[in-house]
Design a protein around this motif. Structure first.
Motif, PDB file in Angstrom:
ATOM      1  N   ALA A 101      35.974  39.535  44.531  1.00  0.00           N
ATOM      2  CA  ALA A 101      37.382  39.204  44.787  1.00  0.00           C
ATOM      3  C   ALA A 101      37.516  38.730  46.224  1.00  0.00           C
ATOM      4  O   ALA A 101      37.048  39.393  47.155  1.00  0.00           O
ATOM      5  N   VAL A 103      40.311  38.061  48.895  1.00  0.00           N
ATOM      6  CA  VAL A 103      41.729  38.393  49.083  1.00  0.00           C
ATOM      7  C   VAL A 103      42.273  37.829  50.390  1.00  0.00           C
ATOM      8  O   VAL A 103      41.731  38.087  51.465  1.00  0.00           O
ATOM      9  N   VAL A 115      41.793  43.422  41.824  1.00  0.00           N
ATOM     10  CA  VAL A 115      40.864  43.345  42.963  1.00  0.00           C
ATOM     11  C   VAL A 115      39.897  44.531  42.928  1.00  0.00           C
ATOM     12  O   VAL A 115      38.682  44.369  43.063  1.00  0.00           O
ATOM     13  N   CYS A 118      36.844  44.587  40.671  1.00  0.00           N
ATOM     14  CA  CYS A 118      35.707  43.712  40.975  1.00  0.00           C
ATOM     15  C   CYS A 118      34.585  44.504  41.644  1.00  0.00           C
ATOM     16  O   CYS A 118      34.816  45.539  42.275  1.00  0.00           O
ATOM     17  N   VAL A 121      34.606  43.411  47.031  1.00  0.00           N
ATOM     18  CA  VAL A 121      35.934  42.989  47.510  1.00  0.00           C
ATOM     19  C   VAL A 121      35.819  42.517  48.949  1.00  0.00           C
ATOM     20  O   VAL A 121      35.381  43.267  49.827  1.00  0.00           O
ATOM     21  N   VAL A 178      37.741  48.159  50.344  1.00  0.00           N
ATOM     22  CA  VAL A 178      37.268  46.797  50.590  1.00  0.00           C
ATOM     23  C   VAL A 178      35.839  46.890  51.109  1.00  0.00           C
ATOM     24  O   VAL A 178      35.513  47.796  51.878  1.00  0.00           O
TER      25      VAL A 178
END
Length: 259
Positions: A101, A103, A115, A118, A121, A178
């Motif tokens: 992903a 972002v 998100v 995935c 990230v 993330v």
């Protein structure tokens, strides 16, 4: 082929772009249905080994389309929508590709659930990520409970769901939501570079490990998706949800009563 998405394939890489930039890629029923169909089709495409996901325009996705929820002429069918949302999450989790992903801007609500579904990230420093269903009296859907818990554990998942806290890319990385932070404007370049590194790796073995690790969790995800669908349908009928939506549209602070 799709009205709200763009799917492009080049060699072993596919790029899926959420394409409603005029609505910050918020998801109406058409996009939900198209996402379910698109991701399910990729399950059959073993020639593709990496799938990149991004949003067109200034955001990844603002989440569910609140304007569509308020449209009295074309009533939002929550049961149908929840079926699409569950199909999206299940297909995403079981894809035989490494998913990345990318972002930028907002990834909120259902957009954030996607998100988190995935494998990798990548978020820009000042992107805005939030599991913000609570602001309109709803619970996370799209596997949001499952994906958050997988990333940060149950206690922290509860805190993030209950607070609806808005996180910048850097803060989200510190929490483990993330994997990589890119400078603003460089998220997509970072994601595509990551994809190229994967293609130069023994990626078939990586995909096999993903499938082994995910296999034992599929039943749990299905159970959570069923519970999310039942609960979300119930929450849509509450006074708090109606108040939350009204306050959102009027740009005022909601007055929740717990009903």
């Amino acid at each position: 082929m799709y009205n709200t998405l763009r799917l492009e394939k080049e060699g072993r890489v596919a790029t899926l772009t959420l394409n409603r930039p005029e609505a910050m890629n918020s998801m109406n029923e058409i996009m939900m249905q198209e996402l379910a169909v698109c991701l399910e089709s990729l399950k059959e495409d073993t020639a593709i080994q990496v799938l990149l996901l991004k949003g067109e325009g200034r955001a990844f996705s603002a989440g569910g389309d609140i304007k569509a929820m308020l449209d009295t002429e074309n009533p939002f069918n929550i049961e149908e929508a929840m079926e699409y949302v569950s199909r999206i999450a299940l297909a995403l989790y079981t894809l035989p590709q490494i998913t990345i992903a990318s972002v930028h801007g907002a990834a909120a609500g259902l957009g954030f659930s996607m998100v988190l579904g995935c494998d990798i990230v990548i978020a820009e420093e000042n992107s805005k990520l939030a599991m913000n269903f609570i602001g309109i009296g709803l619970v996370p859907d799209g596997g949001g409970h499952f994906f958050l818990k997988e990333r940060v554990g149950v206690p922290k998942a509860k805190q993030l769901i209950w607070s609806g806290q808005l996180l910048k890319g850097i803060e989200a990385k510190e929490l483990g939501l993330v994997d990589e932070v890119a400078s603003d404007g460089l998220g997509w370049a970072t994601a595509t570079s990551y994809a190229q590194k994967l293609l130069q790796s023994p990626i078939a073995a990586m995909i096999a490990s993903k499938q082994i690790l995910h296999a034992s969790k599929i039943e749990e995800l299905q159970s959570i998706l069923e519970q999310e669908a039942i609960t979300q349908t119930a929450m849509r009928k509450t006074a708090d949800h109606i108040e939350g939506i009204s306050a959102f549209v009027a740009k005022r602070k909601p007055a929740f009563t717990g009903q």
